[in-house]
Design a protein around this motif. Structure first.
Motif, mmCIF file in Angstrom:
data_model
loop_
_atom_site.group_PDB
_atom_site.id
_atom_site.type_symbol
_atom_site.label_atom_id
_atom_site.label_comp_id
_atom_site.label_asym_id
_atom_site.label_seq_id
_atom_site.Cartn_x
_atom_site.Cartn_y
_atom_site.Cartn_z
ATOM 1 N N GLY A 18 0.810 -1.217 0.000
ATOM 2 C CA GLY A 18 0.000 0.000 0.000
ATOM 3 C C GLY A 18 0.834 1.253 0.000
ATOM 4 O O GLY A 18 0.969 1.947 -0.998
ATOM 5 N N ASN A 60 2.774 4.429 2.863
ATOM 6 C CA ASN A 60 2.812 5.072 4.177
ATOM 7 C C ASN A 60 2.528 6.556 4.063
ATOM 8 O O ASN A 60 3.017 7.217 3.143
ATOM 9 N N ASN A 61 1.751 7.070 5.009
ATOM 10 C CA ASN A 61 1.807 8.493 5.301
ATOM 11 C C ASN A 61 2.974 8.694 6.259
ATOM 12 O O ASN A 61 3.470 7.737 6.866
ATOM 13 N N SER A 112 3.529 11.520 2.118
ATOM 14 C CA SER A 112 3.186 10.101 1.955
ATOM 15 C C SER A 112 4.119 9.461 0.938
ATOM 16 O O SER A 112 4.783 10.152 0.146
ATOM 17 N N GLN A 121 4.359 6.090 -1.874
ATOM 18 C CA GLN A 121 3.714 4.997 -2.589
ATOM 19 C C GLN A 121 4.514 3.719 -2.341
ATOM 20 O O GLN A 121 5.699 3.648 -2.672
ATOM 21 N N HIS A 141 -8.179 -3.158 2.060
ATOM 22 C CA HIS A 141 -7.285 -2.005 2.083
ATOM 23 C C HIS A 141 -7.801 -0.978 3.075
ATOM 24 O O HIS A 141 -8.891 -0.436 2.920
ATOM 25 N N LYS A 201 -7.216 2.569 4.932
ATOM 26 C CA LYS A 201 -6.534 3.862 4.938
ATOM 27 C C LYS A 201 -7.388 4.860 5.708
ATOM 28 O O LYS A 201 -8.288 5.510 5.172
ATOM 29 N N GLN A 261 -3.299 7.840 -2.415
ATOM 30 C CA GLN A 261 -3.619 6.469 -2.020
ATOM 31 C C GLN A 261 -4.494 5.806 -3.091
ATOM 32 O O GLN A 261 -5.662 5.508 -2.871
ATOM 33 N N ASN A 312 -4.633 2.825 -4.187
ATOM 34 C CA ASN A 312 -5.119 1.482 -3.871
ATOM 35 C C ASN A 312 -6.414 1.501 -3.064
ATOM 36 O O ASN A 312 -7.168 0.533 -3.080
ATOM 37 N N TYR A 313 -6.639 2.579 -2.337
ATOM 38 C CA TYR A 313 -7.889 2.664 -1.590
ATOM 39 C C TYR A 313 -9.072 2.842 -2.532
ATOM 40 O O TYR A 313 -10.153 2.281 -2.319
#
Length: 533
Positions: free
Chosen positions: A54, A56-57, A120, A122, A232, A234, A292, A294-295
């Protein structure tokens, strides 16, 4: 060459166990310090784990007064269990390392003012670059080489690890090292949460077997929200959500964390909950998608515009991956309570910066960067000072040898452990009665597996160890939850709903055949006297 069944052995200065961001930062830092470094991963370094799946923030604050303000804000939310020096250390190290990441060519997006947006990362792009940088730094990477046990010398100092090569028929390996960094992740109990199938608490088990202490395990019962058909999670997206019940009636909550907590409370009671991201301003909606993707992908595939149409949610257990607990650290170099052993990322407790609450994506992301870098440098220095690693002392670890004919299978053991952790009424909403029931059942399970588990093929020899690790982690989580007789942060006791000032300290836990708990003698250090729980 080694023959089938022979042990493949080699020597290194620093051995890193794991393949996520904390592990790769540790390996790079140790190599920068002049050490020979070997990294072994259960999966394929750069693709396994929650970050690679996924992203990170980041808790990324530039130098200046805003850092102290951020620390105070965290103290006020974190139940009074944090350490201000550690928070400052993480903010400083992660800021410097992200600057390096940019210099290595990570493609941060650029804002209208021409500045890079670094809040963030990726996951696939991030971890691809981390693997490449580790290679270029001279790190030897062994993929699909799960570690199964740590080794020690006659004085109990960690001097390497054993494991198997999954893609070589399960050939055993042994690596002698001057120091070991555990960055094997936390544990999500094979809940199916996105990217956490490798997070089974192996590092917790291996460390406890050589005498390490854990901390914050009562705060390891974190859940997140995902679309009902997805995995997923987030939470940052849901800060802009309005929540609704099954009849379409809105929850009377403010935007942000309070809304998510109310949604989880309803879901834990068996109710359905829907979300719509209609509180997101128009001008940031594309930025949310870019940050994000993927969300949004499964929602798009389902033909749902989440800014317009409400979609159903479910609770997904993420355990200590999103929670807090892990190995106790004894110094700024991420040393554990066992000499020669260092810990980083989700394998180490994050209470020092997140206290009694979830670190979410941002604090966890920066913690992985900072603790990995600190642990790698600490391990390199320890290895350099160490005269000799000594010969490894052999130990018969539970799960390494098959049990009797009627021994329980891996799947049977995993299911029982999950039954006492995954249901929300066991972990999201705790009670003394249910915890006591779980403790008794888990103790009985530990006795049942004490003679070993059912045999598995050689290339799956790590799976019994995973099952044992899940049982051990479940026992530590339950014991710590019983010991904290109050409600604080994400540790919620229905029978004890109030905060108790007598528990304004961290709780240690450990042991295998006999699980123990104790107050941490090192008290929290706050920079704000007015910090409240």
């Amino acid at each position: 060459m080694t023959e089938a069944g022979d042990v493949d052995t080699h020597h290194t200065d620093v051995l890193v166990l794991g393949g996520g961001p904390a592990a790769t930062w540790a390996a790079i830092a140790a190599a920068e310090a002049g050490s020979r470094v070997t990294l072994v991963d259960k999966g394929y370094c750069g693709t396994s784990g929650a970050t690679a799946a996924g992203g990170n923030n980041l808790w990324l604050i530039p130098p200046g007064p805003r850092r102290d303000e951020s620390i105070r804000e965290r103290e006020a939310a974190a139940g009074g269990l944090t350490d201000a020096d550690w928070m400052a250390r993480v903010l400083s190290a992660s800021w410097d390392r992200v600057e390096q990441l940019a210099s290595w060519g990570y493609p941060f997006p650029v804002g209208d003012d021409g500045r890079q947006l670094r809040s963030s990362l990726q996951g696939p792009e991030y971890m691809r670059r981390m693997r490449r940088k580790a290679h270029r730094s001279g790190v030897r990477i062994l993929d699909h080489h799960p570690a199964t046990a740590l080794t020690t010398d006659g004085d109990g100092v960690v001097n390497g690890a054993n494991g198997i090569a999954r893609q070589d028929g399960g050939r055993p390996w042994r690596i002698a090292a001057g120091a070991v960094v555990l960055a094997t992740g936390g544990t999500a109990f094979l809940s199916g949460s996105f990217g956490t199938n490798v997070d089974t608490g192996d590092g917790f088990l291996m460390a406890a077997e050589v005498g390490a202490h854990l901390s914050g395990m009562e705060f390891s019962t974190a859940y997140a929200l995902a679309p009902e058909w997805g995995t997923h999670t987030k939470g940052r997206m849901l800060q802009w959500a309005s929540f609704y019940d099954e009849q379409g009636r809105p929850f009377p909550t403010e935007r942000g964390l309070a809304g998510r907590q109310d949604a989880q409370r309803a879901l834990a009671q068996g109710k359905r909950v829907f979300a719509r991201l209609d509180r997101a301003p128009e001008h940031i909606r594309q930025t949310m998608r870019d940050a994000q993707p993927n969300y949004f992908l499964p929602l798009d595939k389902a033909g749902i515009d989440p800014f317009v149409t409400a979609y159903p949610l479910r609770m997904v257990y993420e355990g200590s991956v999103r929670g807090t607990g892990g190995l106790r650290l004894t110094g700024a170099d991420c040393a554990t309570t066992v000499p020669g052993l260092f810990a980083a990322g989700d394998a180490a407790t994050r209470e020092l910066i997140t206290g009694a609450i979830s670190g979410g994506g941002s604090h966890n992301g920066s913690w992985a960067i900072a603790s990995g870098s600190l642990a790698g440098r600490g391990a390199a220095e320890y290895s350099r000072r160490r005269a000799s690693g000594g010969e490894p002392v052999e130990h018969d670890r539970l799960g390494l040898r098959p049990g009797p004919r009627n021994a329980p299978s891996v799947d049977e053991v995993v299911r029982v452990a999950q039954d006492h952790i995954l249901p929300p009424n066991r972990s999201h909403r705790k009670s003394g009665a249910r915890l006591t029931e779980s403790a008794a059942a888990l103790e009985a399970l530990w006795r049942d597996i004490s003679a070993g588990l059912a045999p598995v093929p050689a290339r799956d020899a790590y799976k019994p160890r995973q099952a044992v690790a899940l049982v051990a982690a479940a026992r530590w989580i339950t014991a710590a939850s019983l010991a904290r007789t109050e409600t604080r942060g994400i540790h919620r006791r229905e029978d004890l709903p109030d905060l108790d000032d007598r528990f304004a300290h961290r709780i240690l836990v450990g042991g295998l055949d006999e699980v123990w708990t104790a107050p941490d003698p090192v008290l929290p250090q706050l920079i704000s006297a007015e910090a409240v729980a």
